[in-house]
Design an enzyme around this catalytic site. Sequence first.
Site, PDB file in Angstrom:
ATOM      1  N   ASP A 198     -28.320 -41.111 -10.547  1.00 56.60           N
ATOM      2  CA  ASP A 198     -29.763 -41.209 -10.334  1.00 56.60           C
ATOM      3  C   ASP A 198     -30.270 -39.881  -9.789  1.00 56.60           C
ATOM      4  OD1 ASP A 198     -32.350 -41.712  -9.533  1.00 56.60           O
ATOM      5  OD2 ASP A 198     -31.887 -43.570  -8.478  1.00 56.60           O
ATOM      6  N   ASP A 251     -36.546 -38.350 -13.693  1.00 56.66           N
ATOM      7  CA  ASP A 251     -35.845 -39.461 -13.041  1.00 56.66           C
ATOM      8  C   ASP A 251     -34.928 -40.139 -14.052  1.00 56.66           C
ATOM      9  OD1 ASP A 251     -35.008 -41.657 -11.597  1.00 56.66           O
ATOM     10  OD2 ASP A 251     -36.977 -42.640 -11.553  1.00 56.66           O
TER      11      ASP A 251
END
Length: 355
Positions: A287, A103
């Site tokens: 992201d 992430d």
Amino acid sequence: MLFAHGLVVLLTFFFTFAVTTPAELPPGGNRFIIHQSVPKPFKKTGPTALLSAYRKYNSTAPEGLVKAAAINGGAVTTVPTQFDTEFLASIAIGGQVVNLELDSASADLWCFSSDLPESVSSGHTLYNPSLSSTSELRSGYRWSITYGNDSGASGNVYEDNVRVGSTTITAQTVEVAQQISSNFRPDIDNDGVLGLGFDNINTVSPTKQVTFLSNAKATLTAPLFTANLKKGRPGTYTFGYIDAGQHTDSITYVPVNCANGYWQFTSNGYAIGNDKFVPTAIDSIADTSTPFLLLPTPIVVAYYNRIRGAVYNYGYGGFTYPCHVPLPDFTLGIGSSYEAVVPGSYMYYAHVSST
């Protein structure tokens, strides 16, 4: 689906995340590639996944979306898009292999552990610090992280050896889950998160900890990683080098604003379908854990005005449209010359009905 918001989240492009300019790359060091290999039969519903993105960035979600997520929450099985929702990699912690989500917009390395009750940990691979000869409890340290849809985790903090690809970091901070939301349980292939964001958003207290990436960059051939995440196919991450076989032409570099802990940059505009490029500044975040393009409301409305039969559906907290209608491409300007094109076929998220 496209949804309205005050930032852009990009997932499907080839991105290089570099902490120096190319001219500053040092010789020698480690370099490796990670291939996505874990199939993903788990996928959040559209409203649940979108609400997660809003809350991840501490943004106020529309009331209709909150209600839609409550009604249409949970997960659905989706084989065709099994690689699109999250990227998992096998990581060794104290010699114990777990599957963690990579992430780029968080900075915690946390995992399911033997301290969790079976009611929420069943089916997951658990990290057990007592089985590692290199683990050490950080007395007095705690961590707590919250994601969308009120999901979260918290627990104790350890140091242990962490191996990703060919790189091992000794005494890396590892956050061990002792409490975790029950809605993490259905995604049994996901045993936690390896955050690749900046250190200033790490959640450990009383002192924020240094991420795996920050510790590893000095050991890499170049202090960078790339993300090449694909539609409906396994993607890859590279660490320490740029794989020339994964891109064409030259790479465009843009300055990163890391003040908020994210890989944040400014896009210089957009285009819908074959329309002319619209120059405008758009604050953007790369992201890798969010499968959406989140855009300012006027851009979202302009996009869906091009789709026959598209309407804002309060029951789902987003736009819906007839399944047979083709979607226009979406182009985002990055740097002085690069225009990243998302094919219209990639803009679809999930069915809400058979029509």
